[in-house]
Enzyme design. Structure first.
Site, PDB file in Angstrom:
ATOM      1  N   HIS A  96       0.812  -1.225   0.000  1.00  0.00           N
ATOM      2  CA  HIS A  96       0.000   0.000   0.000  1.00  0.00           C
ATOM      3  C   HIS A  96       0.844   1.274   0.000  1.00  0.00           C
ATOM      4  O   HIS A  96       0.319   2.368  -0.221  1.00  0.00           O
ATOM      5  CB  HIS A  96      -1.002   0.004   1.166  1.00  0.00           C
ATOM      6  CG  HIS A  96      -0.416   0.291   2.515  1.00  0.00           C
ATOM      7  ND1 HIS A  96      -0.164  -0.699   3.444  1.00  0.00           N
ATOM      8  CD2 HIS A  96      -0.043   1.451   3.097  1.00  0.00           C
ATOM      9  CE1 HIS A  96       0.330  -0.150   4.544  1.00  0.00           C
ATOM     10  NE2 HIS A  96       0.402   1.158   4.358  1.00  0.00           N
ATOM     11  N   ASP A 134       0.144  -7.609   1.576  1.00  0.00           N
ATOM     12  CA  ASP A 134       0.589  -6.220   1.694  1.00  0.00           C
ATOM     13  C   ASP A 134       2.114  -6.125   1.690  1.00  0.00           C
ATOM     14  O   ASP A 134       2.724  -5.489   2.555  1.00  0.00           O
ATOM     15  CB  ASP A 134       0.011  -5.558   2.940  1.00  0.00           C
ATOM     16  CG  ASP A 134       0.051  -4.029   2.859  1.00  0.00           C
ATOM     17  OD1 ASP A 134       0.410  -3.502   1.785  1.00  0.00           O
ATOM     18  OD2 ASP A 134      -0.268  -3.380   3.877  1.00  0.00           O
ATOM     19  N   GLY A 210       3.437   6.671   8.119  1.00  0.00           N
ATOM     20  CA  GLY A 210       4.790   6.794   7.617  1.00  0.00           C
ATOM     21  C   GLY A 210       5.674   5.628   8.020  1.00  0.00           C
ATOM     22  O   GLY A 210       6.724   5.394   7.417  1.00  0.00           O
ATOM     23  N   ASN A 211       5.257   4.873   9.075  1.00  0.00           N
ATOM     24  CA  ASN A 211       5.996   3.668   9.465  1.00  0.00           C
ATOM     25  C   ASN A 211       5.723   2.493   8.527  1.00  0.00           C
ATOM     26  O   ASN A 211       6.455   1.490   8.563  1.00  0.00           O
ATOM     27  CB  ASN A 211       5.631   3.231  10.886  1.00  0.00           C
ATOM     28  CG  ASN A 211       6.412   3.949  11.958  1.00  0.00           C
ATOM     29  OD1 ASN A 211       5.858   4.713  12.742  1.00  0.00           O
ATOM     30  ND2 ASN A 211       7.715   3.708  11.992  1.00  0.00           N
ATOM     31  N   SER A 212       4.686   2.595   7.698  1.00  0.00           N
ATOM     32  CA  SER A 212       4.355   1.500   6.783  1.00  0.00           C
ATOM     33  C   SER A 212       5.566   1.057   5.991  1.00  0.00           C
ATOM     34  O   SER A 212       6.247   1.868   5.370  1.00  0.00           O
ATOM     35  CB  SER A 212       3.279   1.941   5.784  1.00  0.00           C
ATOM     36  OG  SER A 212       2.001   1.771   6.294  1.00  0.00           O
ATOM     37  N   LEU A 267      -9.903 -21.900  -1.424  1.00  0.00           N
ATOM     38  CA  LEU A 267     -10.882 -22.955  -1.189  1.00  0.00           C
ATOM     39  C   LEU A 267     -12.295 -22.508  -1.546  1.00  0.00           C
ATOM     40  O   LEU A 267     -13.076 -23.274  -2.083  1.00  0.00           O
ATOM     41  CB  LEU A 267     -10.816 -23.403   0.269  1.00  0.00           C
ATOM     42  CG  LEU A 267     -11.664 -24.585   0.687  1.00  0.00           C
ATOM     43  CD1 LEU A 267     -11.313 -25.831  -0.127  1.00  0.00           C
ATOM     44  CD2 LEU A 267     -11.474 -24.871   2.178  1.00  0.00           C
ATOM     45  N   GLY A 268     -12.621 -21.254  -1.239  1.00  0.00           N
ATOM     46  CA  GLY A 268     -13.931 -20.726  -1.607  1.00  0.00           C
ATOM     47  C   GLY A 268     -15.010 -20.962  -0.575  1.00  0.00           C
ATOM     48  O   GLY A 268     -16.124 -21.379  -0.915  1.00  0.00           O
TER      49      GLY A 268
END
Length: 382
Positions: A96, A134, A210-212, A267-268
């Protein structure tokens, strides 16, 4: 209302031009690139030493600046963190940080720059991103740079209360350190799709916008996870942060290096965790497992005739679909908790055929299911 927020920061264009101005490492000098190999720290024997961790690992942490991120108000810039993972110029961060949108509508930034602690700022190529976990893989030209790759650890032996350190660029304050402890394990956090990322690490180390993409480190300076989200009712950090675990990061990066994208088995089904009181109330045959609520039309589970609930009943102020199968294992891996089913599927690839152990009333069934591939747009289904 409490929400979980990703931690990239919208950055002013002026940041693009801004610069900023160790022991326990071994320097490997090439003609144009210097790679500093981080040796094994003795911090674990001396006790947790935040200063030592910072001096050793901070040079391997970078600021990631993305431009051309699409939003409702038009193109914007964003800022997050990342860390060096190889002497070839590979950098890990959150997906992200370098993308906008979600699901099938996700788009990568038009331009990405990486700024190092020594003031160098260079363009980066997004080699791939994994919206399910992510994670994103960036690549910079290592020529003329000093690189300090950080080693990925493992989450297999973690325990609540262990000290950790987070390094990153909260609110664009680059090379910032915060310390805390592991507050919880095996959490589920939102991804950029309809699926949850399982096994996340919860920490009270100060993590903010901002740490992402920055590392969560143990006492030996090993990366335990990528800092990704906070849970907050105000929009600010409140001592409840989450990191994508290193084992998931490692799996994701291997696929991004190979294919530029990540593929996960599917798997659904949607399900709820069985607990003793729920089992007693609904007369379920087991007191733990994944109780199937819905089966995705056309998905692998429907093709194998897995049963979903066919009527709704209420218990402890929550609606449940009653009548579905209870999944107790996948290819021999037990399914007890809510996240066990997703973790069991991580061991398999799309197209694999697995044996799923099911309880259907008094019957014990072993159903062979050919797994599909997770779609980008989906409700929360495993």
């Amino acid at each position: 209302m409490t929400t979980r927020l990703a931690l990239a920061v919208l950055a002013a264009a002026a940041l693009l031009a801004a610069g900023c101005g160790g022991g326990g490492t071994k320097t490997v000098q090439t003609t144009t690139t210097k790679v500093e190999v981080v040796g094994q720290s003795g911090a674990a024997e001396r006790g947790f030493d935040a200063r030592s961790i910072y001096e050793r690992d901070a040079p391997g942490v970078v600021t990631v600046i993305s431009t051309g991120l699409q939003s409702a108000s038009g193109a914007e810039a964003g800022l997050g963190s990342g860390f060096v993972i190889s002497g070839d110029g590979e950098i890990a961060t959150n997906a992200h940080v370098v993308t906008s949108g979600a699901g099938a509508a996700i788009r990568k930034a038009s331009t990405v720059y990486v700024r190092f602690g020594d003031g160098n700022q260079v363009p980066a190529d997004v080699r791939g991103f994994d919206p399910f976990s992510d994670v994103a893989l960036l690549k910079v030209d290592p020529k003329g740079l000093t690189l300090r790759p950080l080693p990925l650890g493992s989450t297999g032996d973690l325990h609540v209360g262990a000290p950790v350190a987070a390094i990153g660029s909260p609110f664009a304050e680059e090379q910032s350190l915060s310390v805390g402890v592991i507050s919880g394990l095996d959490r589920s956090i939102e991804s950029l799709t309809g699926f949850a990322t399982t096994g996340a690490i919860q920490t009270d180390a100060a993590i903010n916008h901002g740490n992402s993409g920055g590392p969560l480190l143990d006492g030996r300076g090993r990366v335990l996870g990528i800092n990704a989200q906070i849970q907050t009712s105000t929009g600010d950090g409140s001592g409840v942060g989450f990191a994508v675990p290193a084992d998931v990061v490692r799996l994701s990066l291997a696929q991004l290096r190979r294919d530029g994208r990540a593929h996960y088995a599917y798997l659904g089904v949607s399900h709820v965790e069985v607990y003793p009181q729920l089992a007693e109330h609904f007369h379920l045959p087991v007191d733990s497992g994944a109780w199937v609520q819905d089966v995705t039309a056309g998905g692998p589970a429907q093709s194998a005739h897995v049963r979903e609930g066919d009527k709704t009943d209420r218990f402890q102020d929550k609606d449940f679909r009653v009548g579905g199968d209870v999944i107790t294992a996948v290819q021999g891996a037990p399914v007890h908790t809510e996240s066990d089913l997703a973790k069991a599927l991580l061991a398999h690839k799309p197209g694999d055929t697995v044996t799923v152990a099911i309880r259907r009333g008094d019957k014990r069934l072993n159903v062979r299911i050919k797994l599909g591939e997770r779609p980008l747009d989906s409700p929360r289904r495993g």
